[in-house]
Design an enzyme around this catalytic site. Structure first.
Site, PDB file in Angstrom:
ATOM      1  N   ASP A 101       0.853  -1.874 -15.618  1.00 34.10           N
ATOM      2  CA  ASP A 101       0.388  -1.343 -13.478  1.00 34.10           C
ATOM      3  C   ASP A 101       1.601  -1.450 -13.343  1.00 34.10           C
ATOM      4  O   ASP A 101       2.730  -2.306 -12.737  1.00 34.10           O
ATOM      5  CB  ASP A 101       0.134  -3.115 -13.199  1.00 34.10           C
ATOM      6  CG  ASP A 101      -0.090  -3.705 -12.137  1.00 34.10           C
ATOM      7  OD1 ASP A 101      -0.075  -2.825 -11.298  1.00 34.10           O
ATOM      8  OD2 ASP A 101       0.687  -5.056 -11.407  1.00 34.10           O
ATOM      9  N   CYS A 149       2.393   1.691  16.150  1.00 33.45           N
ATOM     10  CA  CYS A 149       3.259   0.781  15.288  1.00 33.45           C
ATOM     11  C   CYS A 149       2.543   1.762  14.344  1.00 33.45           C
ATOM     12  O   CYS A 149       1.847   2.305  13.857  1.00 33.45           O
ATOM     13  CB  CYS A 149       2.702  -0.324  14.862  1.00 33.45           C
ATOM     14  SG  CYS A 149       3.025  -1.156  13.479  1.00 33.45           S
ATOM     15  N   GLN A 185       2.295  -9.869  -4.874  1.00 35.94           N
ATOM     16  CA  GLN A 185       0.830  -9.096  -4.394  1.00 35.94           C
ATOM     17  C   GLN A 185       0.657  -9.592  -3.374  1.00 35.94           C
ATOM     18  O   GLN A 185       0.335 -10.839  -2.578  1.00 35.94           O
ATOM     19  CB  GLN A 185      -0.464  -9.433  -5.355  1.00 35.94           C
ATOM     20  CG  GLN A 185      -0.363  -8.428  -6.567  1.00 35.94           C
ATOM     21  CD  GLN A 185       0.021  -6.659  -6.514  1.00 35.94           C
ATOM     22  OE1 GLN A 185      -0.295  -6.541  -4.665  1.00 35.94           O
ATOM     23  NE2 GLN A 185      -0.798  -6.142  -7.213  1.00 35.94           N
ATOM     24  N   CYS A 233      -1.462   1.246  -7.806  1.00 32.07           N
ATOM     25  CA  CYS A 233      -1.337   1.467  -6.295  1.00 32.07           C
ATOM     26  C   CYS A 233      -1.463   2.833  -5.636  1.00 32.07           C
ATOM     27  O   CYS A 233      -1.323   2.847  -4.917  1.00 32.07           O
ATOM     28  CB  CYS A 233      -0.695   1.034  -5.809  1.00 32.07           C
ATOM     29  SG  CYS A 233       1.127   0.737  -6.398  1.00 32.07           S
TER      30      CYS A 233
END
Ligand code: SAH
Length: 498
Positions: free
Chosen positions: A428, A81, A330, A455
């Site tokens: 963000d 995976c 999130q 991120c």
């Protein structure tokens, strides 16, 4: 330099580091070989798969010397995976690696000085007002870093290449035969893509997924098999079911199931609904999304409720949120609370401040900020998310947050012209980072503080450089582990006007 290895050769490789994708970086006589599954400090035997001018790839055959950080990955399908990359590394080592990854980016891309790194600066002692360099904290990890995801987005396919399977690279065929034990040929399967491909690995459980989501995916697959539903095939563009998306409210327990289909009509739709409701009473919303495009993007434009509510509700730190099928929310609720609290802490609010929250999504950070600020202005490009944000403010009786839809780099410059003078700007952005126009506007607006939630450490480092050059000082960085066992790392950063 001549290349010291040839294809198919079996070589001994010293692993000297990890790439940002978590592959081992190995050396053979100074030549670089990338070895997936190998850890820094290890010596491995590997078979050379591919040789290029500057580097090559090799497959791990045997560990000659294992790293003390090595653990055995608990997931059965970890090796096939592509969902997780770091399960073979102890959790403590993952957290250390993520911090170092952030530090490396700040230094290399941002040309920033990090306290305590490479003998520069000092380790910040408590009460020290002046320290040279940015303080990068230890990664904030989870106490139990499993089963953390509240959302599963699982591609659906057929168990045989005859109809649904995408092209299978020849070297993966052996593994593919082995893992097909559960599903018969031509049967609906659902699972994640194999590393670097669109070949679906059928999956019954995912150890980073909320168990309730696993159960829904299994059930949808069973019902699909029973009803003889076809899976969408990327190659031919035929077949019905593309993705199953499941969301669970961490606090509320409410669940939403989204069937993403390549066509408007779902045969025997009542039986789907009945089947899901009978087995899983926690499901409060069943939604269909139609996506007929030949694209990797999961959702199409058309969404309709098949049964129940249009949204599910969840709570973060006592604030309620309505979440619709396509809104960004999130995926790790526990760590999200930690991240948002950190953002609020870095904003340094006393109750009177004027705050801008750029890239606000459904208003999550905005509402956390609003509890402690004078006024919050949120901006976000997706109009539906802004509708959600407004609804969420009302849902919580928060009346000092307003929201506007549009690109942050267009809306905020206009706010500036209209005389909006923020004390704090929170950003963000998605992985590509902030638009330069927005960074320039932040510099022109001169807020006392900028809080950057990121991120992606590389675009973060790039943007911090722009802000530093424009008169801001990066004070501290808190890496937060939102995605244990993957290579992703989230950061919350405080900048102040120098
Ligand atoms: N702060 C929110 C969302 C962060 S994800 C939360 O924590 O939940 C990043 C968001 O930026 C997404 O909602 C995306 O739709 C939005 N976005 C992307 N490009 C944008 C732009 N140019 N201007 C404003 N928002 C944008």
């Amino acid at each position: 330099m001549s290349i010291p290895v040839i294809k198919n050769e079996i070589v001994t490789v010293e692993i000297v580091g990890l790439t940002h994708e978590g592959e081992g970086v190995g050396r053979v006589d100074g030549f670089t070989l990338f070895v997936r599954g190998a850890l820094s400090g290890e010596r491995v035997q590997a078979k050379v798969l591919k040789v290029k001018k500057q580097y090559g790839y090799a497959k791990l055959l045997e560990l000659l010397e294992a790293s003390p950080d090595r653990v055995s990955a608990p997931c059965d399908i970890y090796n096939q995976c592509g969902g997780c990359q770091l399960q073979h590394m102890s959790y403590e080592a993952q957290l250390r690696w993520k911090r170092q990854h952030v530090v490396d980016n700040l230094q290399r891309i941002g040309k920033l000085q990090v306290a305590g790194a490479d003998g520069q600066g000092v380790n910040a002692g408590a009460g020290r007002a002046e320290q040279s360099g940015i303080r990068v904290h230890d990664t904030l990890g989870m106490t139990d870093p499993w089963r953390y995801r509240n959302k599963a987005q699982v591609p659906v396919g057929m168990s045989d290449a005859g109809f649904g399977g995408s092209a299978v690279p020849s070297r993966a065929k052996g593994a593919r035969q082995a893992e097909r034990s559960a599903a018969a040929d031509g049967e609906l399967i659902a699972g994640f893509y194999a590393q670097g491909s669109h070949r679906i690995i059928d999956m019954d459980r995912c150890l980073i997924q909320d168990e309730r989501n696993d159960a829904v995916v299994r059930l949808v697959k069973q019902i699909g098999r029973r009803l003889g539903i076809t899976a969408y095939d990327e190659q031919s563009g035929r077949g019905l079911l593309r993705h199953v998306v499941v969301r669970t409210g961490y606090v509320s327990g409410e669940m939403m199931v989204v069937l993403v289909t390549n066509g408007s009509r779902i045969p025997q739709v009542e039986q789907w609904i009945e089947g899901i409701r009978a087995e899983l009473p926690a499901v409060t919303s069943i939604v269909q999304n139609v996506n007929k495009k030949n694209t990797n993007v999961i959702f199409g434009d058309e969404t309709r409720v098949l049964w129940g509510q249009e949204v599910i509700y969840d709570e973060l730190d006592g604030i309620r949120f309505a979440i619709s099928a396509r809104s960004f929310y999130q995926v790790n609720p526990q760590q999200t609370v930690a991240l948002y609290r950190k953002a609020v802490e870095y904003a340094g609010l006393t109750g009177t401040e004027n705050v801008i929250d750029a890239y606000c999504g459904i208003g999550t950070i905005s509402l956390f900020l609003a509890r402690q600020a004078g006024q919050v202005y949120g901006v976000e490009i997706v109009p539906e998310a802004i509708e959600d944000a407004k609804r969420n403010a009302a849902l919580n009786g928060i009346d000092n947050a307003t929201f506007e839809a549009g690109p942050a780099e267009v809306v905020i410059p206009r706010w500036r012209q209209e005389g909006n003078k923020p004390d704090v700007i929170v950003v963000d952005p998605p992985r590509k980072g902030c638009d330069n126009e927005l960074l320039e506007t932040i510099l022109a607006m001169q807020p006392e503080r900028v809080v950057y939630v990121s991120c992606n450490p590389s675009t973060l480092a790039r943007d911090l450089r722009v802000l530093e050059d424009g008169g801001y000082r990066t004070v501290e960085v808190q890496p937060v582990d939102m995605f244990p066992h993957t290579t992703h790392v989230e950061c919350c950063v405080l900048l102040v006007r120098d």
